[in-house]
Scaffold this motif. Structure first.
Motif, PDB file in Angstrom:
ATOM      1  N   ALA A  64      10.645   4.087  -3.664  1.00  0.00           N
ATOM      2  CA  ALA A  64      11.358   4.193  -2.393  1.00  0.00           C
ATOM      3  C   ALA A  64      11.656   2.811  -1.828  1.00  0.00           C
ATOM      4  N   GLU A  65      12.679   2.766  -0.993  1.00  0.00           N
ATOM      5  CA  GLU A  65      13.089   1.524  -0.342  1.00  0.00           C
ATOM      6  C   GLU A  65      12.579   1.549   1.099  1.00  0.00           C
TER       7      GLU A  65
ATOM      8  N   THR B  48       8.802   3.578   7.350  1.00  0.00           N
ATOM      9  CA  THR B  48       9.837   4.550   7.031  1.00  0.00           C
ATOM     10  C   THR B  48      10.488   4.106   5.742  1.00  0.00           C
ATOM     11  N   ALA B  49      10.522   5.005   4.760  1.00  0.00           N
ATOM     12  CA  ALA B  49      11.063   4.675   3.447  1.00  0.00           C
ATOM     13  C   ALA B  49      12.145   5.676   3.063  1.00  0.00           C
ATOM     14  N   LEU B  50      13.115   5.195   2.334  1.00  0.00           N
ATOM     15  CA  LEU B  50      14.190   6.043   1.811  1.00  0.00           C
ATOM     16  C   LEU B  50      13.964   6.208   0.321  1.00  0.00           C
TER      17      LEU B  50
ATOM     18  N   ALA C 113       0.839  -1.205   0.000  1.00  0.00           N
ATOM     19  CA  ALA C 113       0.000   0.000   0.000  1.00  0.00           C
ATOM     20  C   ALA C 113       0.869   1.249   0.000  1.00  0.00           C
ATOM     21  N   ALA C 114       1.953   1.242   0.772  1.00  0.00           N
ATOM     22  CA  ALA C 114       2.843   2.402   0.825  1.00  0.00           C
ATOM     23  C   ALA C 114       3.526   2.641  -0.516  1.00  0.00           C
ATOM     24  N   ARG C 115       3.817   1.583  -1.226  1.00  0.00           N
ATOM     25  CA  ARG C 115       4.476   1.732  -2.530  1.00  0.00           C
ATOM     26  C   ARG C 115       3.582   2.368  -3.573  1.00  0.00           C
ATOM     27  N   THR C 116       2.281   2.411  -3.347  1.00  0.00           N
ATOM     28  CA  THR C 116       1.404   3.131  -4.272  1.00  0.00           C
ATOM     29  C   THR C 116       1.614   4.631  -4.156  1.00  0.00           C
TER      30      THR C 116
END
Length: 123
Positions: free
Chosen positions: A80-81, A99-101, A72-75
């Motif tokens: 991001a990693e 938490t994504a970089l 869901a966060a990748r949408t």
């Protein structure tokens, strides 16, 4: 020496986010900008669960699995990693705090509702 420099850069970035010196920059994709504009303000996080408590919540099917929250966060932040995923309590339920970089070196925090799997906020 490289590790000390990297660690100090990460600490400075986190400190800048904490004092509000750095805003979350949207990526160039128009879909990302429209998704970010539609997000509500982030809810206040009270406490985060331990890994054992998170496994218990997932095992009893009260919340979605962490991999579903990551999807869901990748949408919202597609390239991001994901660095960390925590299951945290808010005033009316549980959320995943991810938490994504990003590729530009900035950290982004994404909040995903742990029951529905929908993105609840980003900062």
């Amino acid at each position: 020496m490289r590790y000390a420099i990297a660690l100090s850069a990460i600490c400075l970035t986190i400190a800048a986010f904490a004092v509000g010196g750095i805003g979350s920059m949207a990526e160039d994709a128009p879909a990302t900008q429209t998704a970010q504009a539609a997000l509500a303000p982030s809810p206040r996080i009270e406490t985060c669960l331990s890994p054992a408590d998170m496994r218990e919540e997932v095992g009893e099917r009260r919340v979605i699995e962490p991999i579903a929250a990551i999807r869901a966060a990748r949408t919202v932040i597609p390239r991001a990693e994901i660095q960390r995923a925590s299951l945290c309590r808010i005033e009316d339920g549980l959320v995943y705090m991810l938490t994504a970089l990003r590729r530009d070196g900035h950290f982004v925090h994404v909040i995903v509702d742990a029951r529905t799997g929908k993105v609840a906020g980003q900062y």
